[in-house]
Design an enzyme around this catalytic site. Structure first.
Site, PDB file in Angstrom:
ATOM      1  CB  VAL A 110      11.677   2.662 -12.820  1.00 54.39           C
ATOM      2  CG1 VAL A 110      12.063   3.996 -12.189  1.00 54.39           C
ATOM      3  CG2 VAL A 110      10.330   2.786 -13.519  1.00 54.39           C
TER       4      VAL A 110
ATOM      5  N   GLY B 264      16.437  -1.700  -6.553  1.00 56.33           N
ATOM      6  CA  GLY B 264      15.536  -2.069  -7.639  1.00 56.33           C
ATOM      7  C   GLY B 264      16.164  -1.762  -8.982  1.00 56.33           C
TER       8      GLY B 264
ATOM      9  N   GLY C 184      14.791  -2.892 -12.092  1.00 57.51           N
ATOM     10  CA  GLY C 184      13.861  -3.222 -13.167  1.00 57.51           C
ATOM     11  C   GLY C 184      13.821  -2.126 -14.211  1.00 57.51           C
TER      12      GLY C 184
ATOM     13  CE  LYS D 114      -0.717   2.381  -9.428  1.00 58.57           C
ATOM     14  NZ  LYS D 114       0.225   3.223 -10.175  1.00 58.57           N
TER      15      LYS D 114
END
Length: 353
Positions: free
Chosen positions: A186, A182, A184, A81
């Site tokens: 996804v 959320g 966004g 990452k």
């Protein structure tokens, strides 16, 4: 910044690298947790952190999660990452992206990057001008790859249906109440899939206007981001930032199922047991949200090997997510070990730890 090896989230990571390029303004951390199964694969997060130590903890936790995610998805990839420490204005320039691409390339293929929070497909195209070790690039129709968000949403959708079937005994989503945190790429994609299947939706986002617009589009309800975890529902689906399932967050839940795409949802290891003690079925995040990495990993491997990659292979692998979740839940019930620990032990065995 504190010494990384003293951090609680340091887990014998193979590499933790601070990248600085003053000319472009780049400050980034690249963390490789394990390359036991292949090159460390995981997206790049572009975020403004209040403290540099927060960025380090993010890189350590997210890279470990990618090791587990890729292993459980059956991919020949390790876990890595990157986090780019954005300034308060979240300034992102071509020079900064070029410098980051050079840093990825300098690792010689040990790390393969892609999109994450704050990074777009166009950003990955810019990075790809400096390194071949990048995925999530535009592809032709019918080919694997591109924006991983819709594939992540697809996997979470399948996982939620499996959780509803396992916990509630429901074979369809008609009327099932899902609270989505959320909205966004996804979370919004997931909400649309759920609405298409007849689910009742309550939505929240730090961008309240975005949540309200999506709720109006889908016939759902929008609430504040502070209220979403207290909504009485069938499924709480976290799809924003992680570490929300702490003592206070778990106490607020009024749902028998937690299943969503946010990474590192459990603030600490013992919080999985707290969910189980309350009788809440938990879908381990790195298992249910693997759809995106399945897509970008196959894209990268096919491009590297000069082979075509059909999108149907991506969909076939994503359809296995509910199978893995069911295995985890069954073993959890048989052993009394919480699902997060069952999944961790499975993943650790796969990566030789």
């Amino acid at each position: 910044m504190t010494a990384f090896w003293t951090e609680p989230d340091y887990d014998d990571h193979e590499l933790v690298q601070l990248v600085r390029d003053p000319k472009s303004g780049l400050t980034a951390i690249i963390a490789l947790h394990s390359t036991h199964l292949g090159p460390g694969a995981g997206g790049t997060r572009f975020w403004h952190y209040a403290q540099p130590g927060d960025a380090l903890r993010d890189a350590l936790r997210l890279s470990r999660g990618m090791s587990y995610k890729n292993a459980m998805a059956g991919l020949p990839m390790g876990g890595g990452k990157a986090v780019i420490l954005a300034d308060a204005a979240r300034s992102k320039t071509p020079e900064l992206l070029a410098a980051f691409g050079d840093a990825v390339d300098a690792l010689g293929g040990r790390y393969v990057t892609a999109e994450d929070v704050g990074i777009s497909e166009a950003d990955m195209v810019a990075v790809s001008a400096r390194t071949a070790h990048v995925s999530g690039l535009p592809v032709a129709d019918g080919a694997a790859g591109g924006d991983p968000g819709p594939f992540t949403a697809m996997g979470i959708f399948h996982g939620i249906k499996a959780a509803v079937r396992h916990k509630l005994g429901r074979g369809d989503m008609a009327g099932v109440h899902v609270a989505v945190q959320g909205t966004g790429s996804v979370g919004g994609g997931l909400a649309r899939l759920l609405a298409r299947d007849g689910a009742r939706l309550t939505l929240a986002d730090i961008n309240q206007d975005r949540a309200a617009a999506l709720a109006e589009e889908l016939g759902g309800e929008a609430v504040s981001s502070d209220a979403i975890m207290s909504v009485a529902c069938d499924v709480f689906s976290p799809n924003a930032l992680g570490a929300i399932l702490d003592d206070e967050g778990i106490a607020r839940l009024e749902a028998p199922i937690v299943a969503g795409g946010a990474n590192n949802q459990l603030a600490r290891a013992h919080h999985g047991a707290q969910l189980a003690a309350r009788g809440i079925l938990y879908a381990p995040d790195y298992v249910i949200n693997a759809g995106g990495i399945i897509s970008v990993a196959l894209e990268y491997l096919c491009r590297r090997d000069g082979q075509p990659c059909d999108i149907n292979e991506v969909r076939k692998r994503i359809a296995q997510i509910p199978v893995r979740l069911e295995q985890i839940w069954q073993e959890s019930e048989q052993t009394g070990i919480s699902p997060d620990l069952v999944a961790d032990r499975m993943a650790q065995k796969l990566i030789g730890r």
